[in-house]
Design an enzyme around this catalytic site. Structure first.
Site, mmCIF file in Angstrom:
data_model
loop_
_atom_site.group_PDB
_atom_site.id
_atom_site.type_symbol
_atom_site.label_atom_id
_atom_site.label_comp_id
_atom_site.label_asym_id
_atom_site.label_seq_id
_atom_site.Cartn_x
_atom_site.Cartn_y
_atom_site.Cartn_z
ATOM 1 N N HIS A 109 12.209 5.766 -5.411
ATOM 2 C CA HIS A 109 10.670 5.343 -5.040
ATOM 3 C C HIS A 109 9.468 6.445 -5.148
ATOM 4 C CE1 HIS A 109 7.973 3.065 -2.425
ATOM 5 N NE2 HIS A 109 7.813 4.188 -1.707
ATOM 6 N N ARG A 118 -0.756 8.126 -9.685
ATOM 7 C CA ARG A 118 -1.144 9.298 -9.958
ATOM 8 C C ARG A 118 -0.867 9.588 -11.272
ATOM 9 N NH1 ARG A 118 1.020 10.759 -5.005
ATOM 10 N NH2 ARG A 118 2.735 11.700 -6.016
ATOM 11 N N ASP A 208 9.258 -2.153 6.160
ATOM 12 C CA ASP A 208 8.134 -1.341 6.544
ATOM 13 C C ASP A 208 6.981 -1.999 5.697
ATOM 14 O OD1 ASP A 208 6.084 0.507 6.834
ATOM 15 O OD2 ASP A 208 6.956 1.739 5.383
ATOM 16 N N ARG A 212 -1.064 -1.950 0.761
ATOM 17 C CA ARG A 212 -1.481 -0.843 -0.384
ATOM 18 C C ARG A 212 -2.996 -0.631 -0.342
ATOM 19 N NH1 ARG A 212 3.538 1.087 -0.379
ATOM 20 N NH2 ARG A 212 5.039 -0.360 -0.889
ATOM 21 N N TYR A 219 -5.827 7.074 3.332
ATOM 22 C CA TYR A 219 -4.800 7.986 3.557
ATOM 23 C C TYR A 219 -5.121 9.518 3.506
ATOM 24 C CZ TYR A 219 -3.453 9.278 -1.096
ATOM 25 O OH TYR A 219 -3.491 9.894 -2.244
ATOM 26 N N THR A 319 11.622 3.976 1.563
ATOM 27 C CA THR A 319 12.012 2.819 0.719
ATOM 28 C C THR A 319 12.961 3.150 -0.210
ATOM 29 O OG1 THR A 319 9.773 2.311 0.516
ATOM 30 C CG2 THR A 319 10.929 1.354 -0.965
ATOM 31 N N GLU A 333 6.451 -1.585 -6.677
ATOM 32 C CA GLU A 333 7.303 -0.946 -7.991
ATOM 33 C C GLU A 333 7.461 -2.182 -8.854
ATOM 34 O OE1 GLU A 333 10.117 2.334 -6.481
ATOM 35 O OE2 GLU A 333 9.498 0.931 -4.763
#
Lengths: 386, 386
Positions: A109, A118, A208, A212, A219, A319, A333
């Site tokens: 994950h 990234r 959870d 996103r 964050y 995850t 994902e």
């Protein structure tokens, strides 16, 4: 939906028969056994949460499990005193959550997310990933039981036209397990990985929920906050570790070698297979055995600075995922950052969750699909109108 | 050390007379008034925390404050029934902490930290800083009352020789205030900034202990975890907002304009001056009036995603600091990342905290130093030997 747990798992929960106060029960097949009736200890079992019972520690947990096992062996039928059909009672949140910590221990994950978020980085993992179980604290007050609807959160999102306040357009789930602390520890005295069974009572299935787009804007530099804090769903029934004794597997090799406080000798991970279903279609089957950091390592790390454990502390694995699309643990994902539509057949296709969608996570022992470990489910409601 | 609160502040706390159960009291001068004696409501006041009383909401808070004010006006002396000398009783943690959130709302602190930690960045602030109050969840279970020693944490640190496990060499404090939720809210129903006084009961002085070296290694990508979770100190006495009615000031201008849910019309910040003393020497005097984001804005943001508030939720302001060295809120800033020694006179010099150091934070109304608001103190103990 109820889960037929059979007669071996004997998970604990809290339920309310019509017109009565909540009390603690054990699920057996389609029945629930009222522990406040079976065992004369009202301070433990005539309770609205498992906390008082869990605080007693492993010898009491084994004593009670033995009594329940004996009662079940004698034959349990609906209509007997202290025996209810699960469908006739209200099943509630099983624990009063003290602190909630969520880890990030699925290396597949973390790798997938690094590639998606990234792509310019040479290594998708941060340098600390193999050195410690990365984690953070979440909101204990919004842990809800399976079956409670989840309202789509609104929040600040950084769009091409600037910062906007809007309903999350990238609402996602993360497939996780959660571990529940029973016996507390003292502030200033770390708990060893080898003491895992002295403190951890059992395991739940955990969703959870993750917005996103809200997370991407908020964050930096202190981590997720409102993107996660609106809700975390856990299953109704806490599976005691004693029900998993034969179901532990080695995790992946850990290279480089971990520091001594994170070293363990036993098989590290529970042999649990999850199933992520969306609107009736099973999308993926993630395997908890693949997690890089085990629950005993997470526990030892979480309190290595001297922090105390309290009864009711809950920690999530992070995850559970895979490089194989059929075993990934989030829509982020599976849809690879929203770039690939996920086919749901008659229900159309998705990248992220739509209003009205119904999510179900189920778990079984991976090597024995006849031993279910519970489920966590919720339906997405539209954002509140402004 | 006790604080002489005079007769106007009337803060609430929990205390235990020798040989008796804990109960709720109000500090008056050097005395404490036993509310379980003054007001016949044992479910509220013969309690080990303020939570049951705080949950009642603002009209009850005002009713009780009026009764206490009248009692104090009639004259309070040690030896009267229900009146104790503070020095003769044990003062305890005042609240049962539900969730703990810590913000980052001192723009001077965020700017200083950006310059120190990321000197290569053109802007020391992240792009979201002026758009939302950045925050994260901390560990509620390790909130401790003033006077409890703090053991230096050990943890993973990234050194020139690789990752090591060692006692933190950069143990620091952050000077903060904390706000305590009294009246809860419903999951799914955001609370407006204008409803701040309907939910927030009062304010405490808060020390956010921070292990900078542990944080630097662990925090990517999910934020601080073990660097903060070993301890958070709060003052013994919760100052009700009703004691601060005349003590609010405008915060700094907010540019660009904030989104509508963050807009407020009243003076935003409490007019509180803090004093950071180390080993008997006052190092700095940070001002809470300078905070970029106000407590009402923090509250509105914290639950704008639908998260609920619970009685006992605690949220910290983030470090209250300055560009002026004499009003900075952490040793990291005063020593500019550990590059400048801080002179303590006979006690030598410091960059970060040494074992045996005693930290005291005090607060008063900034415009009226005769109205103290409490203190939070702790002594640093050596790390536990491995």
């Amino acid at each position: 939906m109820t889960v037929d747990f059979g007669t071996r798992t004997l998970p604990y929960g809290v339920f309310r028969p019509a017109g009565h106060d909540p009390r603690i029960g054990v699920a057996v097949g389609e029945l629930v056994l009222d522990l406040s009736d079976l065992i004369d200890s009202p301070a433990e079992f005539a309770q609205p949460s498992l906390n008082a019972f869990m605080s007693r520690g492993p010898s009491r947990w084994q004593e009670v499990r033995s009594a329940v096992t004996a009662r079940v062996a004698a034959g349990v039928e609906a209509g007997q005193g202290g025996v209810y059909r699960i469908q006739d009672v209200e099943v509630l949140l099983p624990i009063e959550v003290a602190d909630f910590v969520d880890f990030f221990s699925g290396i597949e994950h973390a790798t997938n997310m690094g590639h998606i978020l990234r792509p310019e980085d040479k290594d998708p993992l941060k340098p600390n990933y193999r050195s410690l179980p990365v984690g953070y604290h979440g909101r204990a007050g919004t842990v809800i039981p399976s079956g409670v609807d989840v309202v789509r959160p609104s929040g600040q999102v950084n769009t091409a036209d600037g910062v906007a306040f809007q309903p999350s357009a990238r609402l996602d789930i993360e497939v996780e397990l959660g571990y529940v602390i029973g016996a507390p520890s003292q502030l200033g005295t770390p708990v060893k990985a080898s003491e895992f069974r002295d403190h951890v009572f059992g395991v739940v299935i955990l969703i959870d929920w993750s917005a996103r787009d809200i997370q991407a804007w908020e964050y930096q530099p202190l981590g997720p906050f409102l993107a996660k804090s609106f809700a975390t769903t856990i299953s109704h029934w806490v599976v005691p570790l004693d029900a998993l004794d034969d179901a532990w597997v080695d995790g992946p090799a850990q290279e480089p070698a971990v520091l001594s406080y994170l070293q363990t000798t036993e098989p590290r991970n529970p042999d649990i297979l999850l199933e992520f279903e969306l609107n009736g279609k099973v999308l993926t089957r993630p395997e908890a055995g693949l997690l890089y950091w085990s629950p005993a390592q997470q526990l030892a790390h979480m309190v290595r600075n001297g922090a105390s454990l309290r009864t009711g502390d809950l920690y999530g694995t992070g995850t559970i995922s895979s490089f194989d699309q059929g075993a990934m643990g989030s829509l982020m994902e599976i849809s690879w950052g929203g770039t690939k539509e996920i086919d749901l057949g008659a229900a159309g296709s998705r990248t992220f969750l739509q209003d009205g969608d119904q999510v179900v996570l189920r778990a079984t022992i991976a090597s024995d699909p006849t031993r279910p470990l519970g489920e966590a489910t919720a339906t997405i409601l539209p954002a509140i109108a402004e």
